[in-house]
Design a protein around this motif. Structure first.
Motif, mmCIF file in Angstrom:
data_model
loop_
_atom_site.group_PDB
_atom_site.id
_atom_site.type_symbol
_atom_site.label_atom_id
_atom_site.label_comp_id
_atom_site.label_asym_id
_atom_site.label_seq_id
_atom_site.Cartn_x
_atom_site.Cartn_y
_atom_site.Cartn_z
ATOM 1 N N ALA A 127 -50.648 29.368 -63.220
ATOM 2 C CA ALA A 127 -51.428 28.097 -63.056
ATOM 3 C C ALA A 127 -50.480 26.798 -62.997
ATOM 4 O O ALA A 127 -49.261 26.940 -63.296
ATOM 5 C CB ALA A 127 -52.401 28.007 -64.202
ATOM 6 N N GLY A 185 -38.312 27.552 -66.765
ATOM 7 C CA GLY A 185 -39.549 28.118 -67.562
ATOM 8 C C GLY A 185 -40.981 27.565 -67.031
ATOM 9 O O GLY A 185 -41.790 27.656 -67.321
ATOM 10 N N THR A 212 -39.828 32.956 -61.643
ATOM 11 C CA THR A 212 -40.068 34.519 -61.558
ATOM 12 C C THR A 212 -41.539 34.770 -61.375
ATOM 13 O O THR A 212 -41.729 35.804 -60.622
ATOM 14 C CB THR A 212 -39.279 34.972 -62.654
HETATM 15 N N1 LIG Z 1 -47.090 28.368 -64.122
HETATM 16 C C1 LIG Z 1 -47.113 29.304 -65.003
HETATM 17 N N2 LIG Z 1 -48.285 29.815 -65.308
HETATM 18 C C2 LIG Z 1 -48.556 30.783 -66.437
HETATM 19 N N3 LIG Z 1 -47.599 31.059 -67.221
HETATM 20 C C3 LIG Z 1 -46.560 30.738 -67.043
HETATM 21 C C4 LIG Z 1 -46.156 29.609 -66.196
HETATM 22 N N4 LIG Z 1 -44.970 29.320 -66.079
HETATM 23 C C5 LIG Z 1 -44.376 30.086 -67.028
HETATM 24 N N5 LIG Z 1 -45.163 30.685 -67.779
HETATM 25 C C6 LIG Z 1 -44.889 31.646 -68.709
HETATM 26 O O1 LIG Z 1 -43.572 31.639 -69.231
HETATM 27 C C7 LIG Z 1 -42.767 32.809 -69.005
HETATM 28 C C8 LIG Z 1 -41.474 32.571 -68.330
HETATM 29 O O2 LIG Z 1 -41.606 32.128 -67.053
HETATM 30 P P1 LIG Z 1 -40.443 32.448 -66.001
HETATM 31 O O3 LIG Z 1 -39.493 33.397 -66.329
HETATM 32 O O4 LIG Z 1 -41.349 32.910 -64.626
HETATM 33 O O5 LIG Z 1 -39.891 31.006 -65.653
HETATM 34 P P2 LIG Z 1 -38.676 30.709 -64.616
HETATM 35 O O6 LIG Z 1 -39.172 29.304 -63.882
HETATM 36 O O7 LIG Z 1 -38.003 31.795 -63.716
HETATM 37 O O8 LIG Z 1 -37.562 30.339 -65.558
HETATM 38 P P3 LIG Z 1 -36.010 30.406 -65.472
HETATM 39 O O9 LIG Z 1 -35.497 29.597 -64.525
HETATM 40 O O10 LIG Z 1 -35.493 30.192 -66.898
HETATM 41 O O11 LIG Z 1 -35.684 31.834 -65.111
HETATM 42 C C9 LIG Z 1 -43.650 33.691 -67.947
HETATM 43 O O12 LIG Z 1 -43.461 35.026 -67.973
HETATM 44 C C10 LIG Z 1 -44.999 33.261 -68.261
HETATM 45 O O13 LIG Z 1 -45.369 33.924 -69.145
#
Ligand SMILES: Nc1ncnc2c1ncn2[C@@H]1O[C@H](COP(=O)(O)OP(=O)(O)OP(=O)(O)O)[C@@H](O)[C@H]1O
Ligand SMILES: [Zn+2]
Length: 639
Positions: A165, A205, A209
């Motif tokens: 979201a 974050g 991913t």
């Molecule tokens: N937009 C979102 N909606 C719901 N949950 C989220 C969202 N963004 C992050 N999260 C939660 O935070 C966790 C970590 O996010 P994720 O690893 O996808 O971030 P990232 O952008 O890939 O970070 P990084 O750059 O550090 O790899 C996810 O597993 C999820 O549980």
């Protein structure tokens, strides 16, 4: 990063060298004696100066001719107990020869063997270990070239768009990819070209991913995950081989998604970075480019990469036919945060009284990962108290912890200090409550937290608004100065506790003059240009393009604005002087007071405190104005 393969190679050769040395030493042990025939022993007999006799018949001796070399020969073991042998020993003993009796002459063999095997084993172990830690993966110490890509197939817990979201725009763009993966023919018919590569750009974050996984989940295709930092390996050529392997795997299970996290680790523009050492990275990068050029849209493989440093990426990666589609994944806004909180509250025992909208309002700047963590923290707090449900109290406590560190109940603050603190914080709050255009006051606490925060007043910024008026800026500035004004008014003396408040107010005033053209004297002109270094610590630098004369006028205006706001704050507080004491008593007793409670004491029913009337507002997506920058953080003035 670049140093890693080098270090690995050096370590490898050093270990190999030691290994060979020890192995050779083990084969030709220098301590071992030379075997000679019995007749030689008889020849040497009169020359012996030292002798060791083993009970199995082995005899090791040294002669005066060459005391550094020991010789050995064998008797039939019965000989050792014959009278003749005893006589010979007597003879030696009389000559003063050193005689020693030992058990099991073969032990030397075992000693040698162990002496070889133990160091060998240690070395193999160290080598193995070094490989393991350098390659950063446990099970793959020896399979360097095999891609460590993790494959999530549909059998794994599926992530869909419902699990993400606050990144609606990105999701909309990715929806096309999903329909393409589901049925490529639609796009082929219209002649539309699907991008081969998509770059997700955004701070850590924010769910990059998660988004990539949700695309795979929605389209029900396999998902191959690898991180750019995994490619930085021990040996030159390994990264490239891995890329080849990864793409081969993906192609065989096409349609599929290949996700490369932290692509900046390999995709940094060539020649950048410290200390050279780019061969390995460059080869890996080249291989990625080769692979991407090597398949077309019909292959059905879509590469999604994520980075938070798009500025350092090699231009070659961004050329058409490669990562030519860039999607930005921004930190969520107010409604986005509420939606993310709801996602992570799913399936958890949440008290029905929890006000998600308030939580979202209290967490500007939090990304998805922070919000997930927040709920987890609250769950831990609830479990610690053996509560069945996660309540609003725990959730708010979790936010306070993140904002200012865990409460330090044990911190001892003298009564006098506590009193100053209470009036200071109330100064902020009362000014905020009385002035109609300040941000709504949420709560005031004087529970010390973290290392430097003694107490704070929290106002909730208006994020669903995109324009901030001059009167709002002025009232907020007065609120920021309210703490200092209260100290002055009540105690006739001021403390050092207001430094960050002053800094904040001055920065606001300066922005008003130089950025927003809100000073009558200086007019609607932007003085200096503000440059935000993208992702470089968000440092704001101001380029000066005005004269010294203007500079001093700016300073004078800033001073005037700040002083006027300070006077305004003081006026508000002296009007409320009596009620202020009442509120201070309450705060000193309870340590926390909400905006509503404070409004009750002040008799300000229509006061400017946080009311729960923002629920479910429609998001008006408009341009974010610069002013949002200084308004982005909640009031967190320390005492
Ligand atoms: N937009 C979102 N909606 C719901 N949950 C989220 C969202 N963004 C992050 N999260 C939660 O935070 C966790 C970590 O996010 P994720 O690893 O996808 O971030 P990232 O952008 O890939 O970070 P990084 O750059 O550090 O790899 C996810 O597993 C999820 O549980
Ligand atoms: Zn303050």
């Amino acid at each position: 990063m670049e140093q890693r393969p080098r270090l690995g190679m050096i370590l490898f050769y050093v270990v190999l060298g030691i290994f060979l040395l020890v192995a050779l030493r083990g084969l030709y042990p220098s301590e071992t004696s030379i075997e000679v025939p019995y007749t030689k022993f008889l020849d040497d007999f009169n020359n012996i100066i030292d002798i060791v006799i083993y009970d199995n018949g082995k005899v090791v001796y040294i002669t005066g001719d060459n005391p550094r070399r020991s010789l050995e020969t064998y008797f039939p073991s019965q000989t050792l107990i014959t009278q003749t042998f005893q006589d010979q020993l007597d003879q030696l003993a009389r000559r003063g020869v050193n005689i020693t009796f030992e058990r099991g002459g073969d032990s030397l063999f075992w000693v040698n063997l162990l002496g070889t095997i133990i160091p060998l084993a240690i070395i193999v172990f160290i080598w193995f270990f070094a490989m393991r830690s350098l390659s950063g993966r446990n099970s793959q110490a020896f399979t360097f070239t095999k891609s460590p890509a993790k494959k999530y197939t549909s059998s794994d817990k599926k992530v869909t768009f419902k699990d993400v979201a606050g990144v609606d725009e990105a999701q909309q763009e990715l929806a096309d990819v999903v329909s393409f993966l589901k049925d490529p023919s639609i796009f082929r018919d219209t002649g539309a070209r699907m991008p081969k590569g998509i770059l997700l750009v955004g701070p850590p974050g924010t769910g990059k991913t998660l988004l990539a996984r949700s695309v795979a989940g929605e389209a029900e295709v396999p998902f191959f995950f690898i991180s750019g930092s995994d490619f930085v390996e021990l040996f030159v050529g390994v990264g490239a081989a891995r890329v080849r392997d990864l793409f081969a795997q993906a192609k065989t299970s096409a349609p599929a998604i290949v996700f490369i996290d932290e692509i900046d680790a390999v995709g940094r523009h060539r020649g950048a970075g410290l200390g050279g050492g780019h061969d390995e990275r460059e080869q890996t990068l080249n291989q990625i480019l080769v692979e991407m050029d090597g398949f077309d849209a019909k292959t059905g493989v879509i590469v999604i990469a994520a980075t938070n440093r798009p500025d350092i990426l090699d231009k070659a990666l961004l050329r058409p036919g490669r990562f030519d589609k860039k999607i930005s994944v921004d930190p969520p806004d107010l409604n986005g945060r509420a939606a993310i909180l709801k996602i992570h509250m799913r399936g958890k025992p949440i008290d029905p009284d929890v006000d998600v909208q308030l939580l979202a309002r209290r967490t500007p700047g939090f990304v998805g990962a922070d919000l997930e963590n927040l709920i987890n923290e609250a769950a831990i707090l609830s479990a610690r108290k053996k509560k069945k449900m996660i309540g609003m109290f725990e959730l708010e406590e979790a936010i306070d912890r993140v904002l200012a560190g865990p409460a330090k109940k044990s911190r001892i603050i003298s009564d006098k200090e506590k009193k100053i603190l209470a009036y200071h914080e109330l100064g902020h709050a009362v000014v905020g409550l009385v002035l109609p255009n300040a941000f709504p006051v949420h709560k005031v606490t004087i529970i010390p937290r973290g290392t430097s925060t003694l107490g704070f007043t929290e106002s909730l910024p208006l994020e669903d608004r995109y324009l901030i008026t001059k009167s709002e800026l002025l009232d907020n500035m007065a609120q920021a100065l309210g703490g200092r004004a209260a100290e002055d008014l009540v105690f006739g003396e001021i403390t050092t506790g207001a430094s960050s408040d002053l800094e904040r107010a001055s920065a606001m005033a300066r922005s008003m003059v130089t950025q927003f053209g809100m000073s009558e004297r200086l007019g609607p002109i932007a003085w200096g240009k503000e440059e935000e270094e993208v992702f470089l610590g968000r440092e704001l630098t101001r380029m000066k393009n005005y004269s010294e004369e203007i500079a001093s006028e700016i300073d004078a205006e800033v001073k005037k604005i700040v002083l006027t706001s300070y006077e305004k704050a003081k006026r508000v507080l002296s009007d409320q002087r009596k009620k202020l004491d009442e509120a201070a008593e309450f705060l000193l007793q309870k340590e926390t007071i909400t905006g509503r409670e404070l409004a009750d004491i002040l008799g300000l029913d229509s006061g400017n405190f946080y009311k729960d009337d923002f629920e479910e507002v429609d998001v008006v997506t408009g341009p974010k104005i610069e002013g949002g920058k200084i308004m982005g953080k909640p009031e967190l003035g320390n005492a």
